[in-house]
Design an enzyme around this catalytic site. Structure first.
Site, short mmCIF file in Angstrom:
data_model
loop_
_atom_site.label_atom_id
_atom_site.label_comp_id
_atom_site.label_asym_id
_atom_site.label_seq_id
_atom_site.Cartn_x
_atom_site.Cartn_y
_atom_site.Cartn_z
CD GLU A 47 -3.10 -0.78 2.23
OE1 GLU A 47 -2.67 -0.05 3.07
OE2 GLU A 47 -3.67 -1.80 2.76
CD GLN A 105 -3.96 -2.44 -22.64
OE1 GLN A 105 -5.10 -2.79 -22.26
NE2 GLN A 105 -3.16 -2.72 -21.93
CG HIS A 138 0.00 4.78 -29.12
ND1 HIS A 138 1.32 4.54 -29.86
CD2 HIS A 138 -0.62 3.60 -29.42
CE1 HIS A 138 1.45 3.41 -30.38
NE2 HIS A 138 -0.02 2.92 -30.26
CG ASP A 178 2.99 1.80 -37.60
OD1 ASP A 178 2.47 2.99 -37.93
OD2 ASP A 178 3.18 1.46 -36.55
CE LYS A 202 4.26 -1.78 -36.82
NZ LYS A 202 5.00 -1.30 -35.50
CG ASP A 230 7.33 4.40 -33.23
OD1 ASP A 230 6.19 4.93 -33.16
OD2 ASP A 230 7.56 3.06 -33.31
N GLY A 236 12.06 -2.64 -28.38
CA GLY A 236 12.98 -2.37 -29.36
C GLY A 236 13.00 -3.34 -30.59
CB THR A 238 8.72 -2.65 -33.92
OG1 THR A 238 7.87 -3.64 -33.34
CG2 THR A 238 8.18 -1.95 -35.24
#
Length: 326
Positions: A47, A105, A138, A178, A202, A230, A236, A238
């Site tokens: 905690e 995500q 992202h 990409d 890719k 990127d 590392g 990709t």
């Protein structure tokens, strides 16, 4: 603690978690202030306890926290800090997360998947945050996950201006790793004087994390210096594969430029052995000594964040920091 006061009434305080104290100190130095004293420690069962060492009543509080591994610990610490400041009557709380947690995500790729980036935004809001500040999300859609102002800072000017000092502008090709980051590559190309674009094709197995296979490059790169861009480098794999594709296609040199150096193992080894002439990143995340290598250049993001904090505090324009492109 040194407070910054605007018009004799508003007070700014900077509070920082334990994930990246050096960055927090640099931001405070840029602003000409000091960090809020914070008592933070872990109980034996994991905690987290947080308490501000001084009154924050009525202040404009900025809660700085990076999110390296273990990410969940640092995220929880930041949420608890926000809650403690809210209960201590801070007037406004701004989350400063240079690397937004769970940003990959941001959508459902398959059925029954979570949208964890939205969950993080909800957690920030529930904890008591009024505003979020982050660097190179992202995807831009994450800005819409938070019910309040989001300041999306861009590291492209910082990185691109450094690249201009390393290679002749008329011999640069900007390469996206990409098709999904072509729009960002266009911003890079504009910053580098209209440099031509290319992208690496890719493939990725959605059921296997941290694995993608770079196959071929689309665009004219032969005999040119490729700036492979990127938003983040994790393991590392990709980006190293993309360097090999570019070299095999006749690129003269490859410079890697990324904002967030996640550098999960074995990223440092892969990058140092990739054949890239230089790997340029910012310090949105701490980079320990054992993950540094001769080809690595780390640029400070603190001046950019400090200017953005100042604009928010003064009710100014964060967009103005990016020539109207933010």
């Amino acid at each position: 603690m040194t407070e910054i006061t605007a018009r004799g009434e508003k007070k700014l305080v900077l509070a920082a978690g334990r994930a990246h104290p050096e960055l927090a100190r640099q931001i405070a130095k840029e602003l000409g202030t000091e960090l809020l004293p914070v008592d933070a420690y872990d109980f034996a069962n994991g905690e987290i306890y947080v308490r501000a060492g001084e009154s924050v009543r009525g202040t404009d509080a900025f809660v700085i926290q990076s999110h390296p591994a273990p990410l969940n610990n640092h995220l929880m610490e930041q949420l608890i800090m926000i809650d403690s400041l809210k209960r201590a009557s801070a007037k406004r709380i701004t989350v400063v997360s240079p690397f937004y947690p769970y940003s990959r995500q941001d959508k459902k790729g398959r059925g029954r998947e979570p949208i964890s980036a939205r969950l993080v935004a909800d957690l920030y809001k529930t904890a008591g945050a009024d505003r979020i500040m982050s660097v190179d999300l992202h995807t831009s859609q994450i800005q819409g996950f938070f019910d309040g102002p989001v300041d999306h800072l861009m590291a492209i000017p910082l990185l691109a201006d450094y690249i201009r000092t390393r290679v002749a502008a008329d011999n640069i090709t900007v390469v996206s790793p990409d098709t999904g980051r072509v729009r960002v590559a266009e911003q890079w190309a504009e910053r580098l004087g209209g440099a031509p674009l290319a992208f690496v094709h890719k493939s990725r197995d959605l059921t296997v994390p941290n694995q993608a296979v770079s196959k071929t490059v689309v665009g004219q790169i032969e005999g040119r210096t490729c700036v492979l861009i990127d938003d983040m480098i994790d393991t590392g794999g990709t980006i190293s594969g993309a360097v090999a594709v570019l070299k095999n296609a006749g690129a003269k040199d490859v410079i890697i430029a990324a904002t967030h150096a996640v550098f999960s193992d074995p990223a440092a080894r892969r990058l140092s052995e990739s054949g890239a002439r230089e790997v340029v990143v910012t310090d949105t995340l701490p980079i320990p000594a054992d993950k540094r290598f001769p080809e690595l250049t780390v640029l400070s993001i603190a001046p950019l964040i400090a200017r953005a904090v100042r604009e928010v505090f003064d009710d100014g324009s964060v967009t103005s920091l990016f020539d109207g492109n933010a």
